[in-house]
Design an enzyme around this catalytic site. Structure first.
Site, PDB file in Angstrom:
ATOM      1  N   ASP A  80       0.817  -1.221   0.000  1.00 27.86           N
ATOM      2  CA  ASP A  80       0.000   0.000   0.000  1.00 27.86           C
ATOM      3  C   ASP A  80       0.848   1.268   0.000  1.00 27.86           C
ATOM      4  O   ASP A  80       2.067   1.217   0.162  1.00 27.86           O
ATOM      5  CB  ASP A  80      -0.977  -0.012   1.193  1.00 27.86           C
ATOM      6  CG  ASP A  80      -0.318  -0.471   2.488  1.00 27.86           C
ATOM      7  OD1 ASP A  80       0.911  -0.413   2.591  1.00 27.86           O
ATOM      8  OD2 ASP A  80      -1.052  -0.898   3.396  1.00 27.86           O
ATOM      9  N   ASP A 128      -7.265  -2.524  14.422  1.00 22.21           N
ATOM     10  CA  ASP A 128      -8.659  -2.803  14.026  1.00 22.21           C
ATOM     11  C   ASP A 128      -8.761  -4.076  13.174  1.00 22.21           C
ATOM     12  O   ASP A 128      -9.794  -4.354  12.579  1.00 22.21           O
ATOM     13  CB  ASP A 128      -9.276  -1.602  13.282  1.00 22.21           C
ATOM     14  CG  ASP A 128      -8.574  -1.286  11.961  1.00 22.21           C
ATOM     15  OD1 ASP A 128      -7.625  -2.015  11.587  1.00 22.21           O
ATOM     16  OD2 ASP A 128      -8.975  -0.311  11.295  1.00 22.21           O
ATOM     17  N   HIS A 156      -7.021  -4.848  10.455  1.00 24.87           N
ATOM     18  CA  HIS A 156      -6.796  -4.741   9.006  1.00 24.87           C
ATOM     19  C   HIS A 156      -5.506  -5.426   8.561  1.00 24.87           C
ATOM     20  O   HIS A 156      -4.546  -5.520   9.319  1.00 24.87           O
ATOM     21  CB  HIS A 156      -6.825  -3.278   8.524  1.00 24.87           C
ATOM     22  CG  HIS A 156      -5.681  -2.423   8.961  1.00 24.87           C
ATOM     23  ND1 HIS A 156      -5.808  -1.076   9.206  1.00 24.87           N
ATOM     24  CD2 HIS A 156      -4.373  -2.698   9.178  1.00 24.87           C
ATOM     25  CE1 HIS A 156      -4.645  -0.566   9.540  1.00 24.87           C
ATOM     26  NE2 HIS A 156      -3.759  -1.533   9.537  1.00 24.87           N
ATOM     27  N   GLU A 201      -9.605  -2.008   5.715  1.00 23.02           N
ATOM     28  CA  GLU A 201     -10.236  -1.665   6.985  1.00 23.02           C
ATOM     29  C   GLU A 201     -11.492  -2.515   7.211  1.00 23.02           C
ATOM     30  O   GLU A 201     -11.993  -3.144   6.263  1.00 23.02           O
ATOM     31  CB  GLU A 201     -10.622  -0.176   6.961  1.00 23.02           C
ATOM     32  CG  GLU A 201      -9.453   0.765   6.722  1.00 23.02           C
ATOM     33  CD  GLU A 201      -8.517   0.893   7.931  1.00 23.02           C
ATOM     34  OE1 GLU A 201      -8.372  -0.080   8.699  1.00 23.02           O
ATOM     35  OE2 GLU A 201      -7.927   1.970   8.080  1.00 23.02           O
TER      36      GLU A 201
HETATM   37  P1  PGA Z   1       2.385  -1.316  12.697  1.00 19.00           P
HETATM   38  O1  PGA Z   1       1.212  -1.274  11.624  1.00 19.00           O
HETATM   39  O2  PGA Z   1       3.329  -2.392  12.233  1.00 19.00           O
HETATM   40  O3  PGA Z   1       3.025   0.038  12.631  1.00 19.00           O
HETATM   41  O4  PGA Z   1       1.784  -1.618  14.016  1.00 19.00           O
HETATM   42  C1  PGA Z   1       0.605  -2.461  11.227  1.00 19.00           C
HETATM   43  C2  PGA Z   1      -0.533  -2.201  10.259  1.00 19.00           C
HETATM   44  O5  PGA Z   1      -1.219  -1.179  10.390  1.00 19.00           O
HETATM   45  O6  PGA Z   1      -0.763  -3.044   9.385  1.00 19.00           O
END
Ligand code: PGA
Length: 261
Positions: free
Chosen positions: A67, A136, A138, A143
């Site tokens: 992404d 959350d 994702h 999301e």
């Molecule tokens: P993080 O993000 O590794 O910074 O916790 C993970 C994500 O949002 O997929």
């Protein structure tokens, strides 16, 4: 789904790096699916070390990132282009033309998303996909509420994700609201998926993903449908798993596990 629980973050990084390195060693032109965020930083450091000290060769490897924020140019310090360059690409011998990160500044998102999907296919599909998980639930920027069959597209970030990611920006208002992201369906097509999670703030999402129903409300739960998904967790991220003892028992009793465990 195979669940591995470790005491320390470094062990997650080493175990996941070994999977990526084994993939490259058995297929030098492997296609890697790569993730950003703080979780895979240790994995990327370990891959850079393996390149430098053990000659792990990325010269034929192709990569696709999950992404990118819409509106951030590749040289923006919070862009995922910049993140990947700083934390992995500049430390290894991957060829720039073999690197793919979704564009956050294309004039035609729909055409770009279609091209990205096509390009993955032309390269033969993703051999191993690295994933983090949002608080959350994702994966990539899919999301809650995302279609489990979704493909690469623009997604509006949830308020929870904007809050989580605001730590990387000067202020919350600077966090982009939209991202271009591979879909859940895109991720599911990878031949192998490795999901990394550490910290207690991931415990609920991890429990929902592994032991909850397969649901668009926790898009990581779709990995229950994947034939070869490995989840590398620390004890904090595994803290809400009801069957944690069983997962540890499975690993201890595997053929080839150290005697007496
Ligand atoms: P993080 O993000 O590794 O910074 O916790 C993970 C994500 O949002 O997929």
């Amino acid at each position: 789904m195979e669940v591995f629980v470790y005491q320390k973050y470094d062990e997650i990084s080493q175990a996941s790096a070994k999977v990526v390195a084994d993939t490259i060693n058995s297929k030098p032109n492997a296609v890697l699916g790569l993730a950003t965020g703080s979780t895979p930083l240790g994995l990327y450091k370990e891959l850079a070390r393996m390149h430098k000290e053990e000659g792990l060769d990325f010269s034929h490897v192709r990569s696709f990132n999950l992404d990118e924020y819409v509106g951030l140019s590749p040289d923006h310090p919070q862009s995922y282009h910049y993140f990947m360059h700083e934390n992995l690409f500049k430390h290894i011998n991957i060829e720039p033309q073999n690197v793919h990160v979704p564009s956050g500044t294309t004039k035609n998102y729909q055409a770009f998303c279609e091209w990205y999907e096509q390009r993955i296919e032309e390269c033969g599909g993703i051999d191993v996909q690295v994933l983090g998980i949002g608080s959350d639930g994702h994966i990539a920027f899919n999301e809650p509420g995302s279609s489990l069959g979704s493909r690469t597209r623009i997604k509006t970030l949830s308020k929870e994700t904007i809050e989580d990611n605001s730590r990387f920006f000067d202020k919350k208002e600077d966090v982009p609201i939209y991202a271009i992201t591979m879909g859940v369906g895109t991720v599911l097509e990878a031949r192998k998926v490795i999901l990394l999670a550490n910290g207690a703030n991931k415990a609920k999402a991890i429990a929902d993903a592994i032991e909850g129903p397969v649901s668009c409300m926790c898009t990581a739960s779709v990995l229950q449908l994947h034939p070869d998904s490995l989840l590398f967790l620390d004890t904090d991220a595994a803290g809400k798993l009801k069957m944690k003892d069983y997962y540890e028992w499975i690993q201890a009793k595997k053929p080839g596990a150290p005697a007496g465990s």
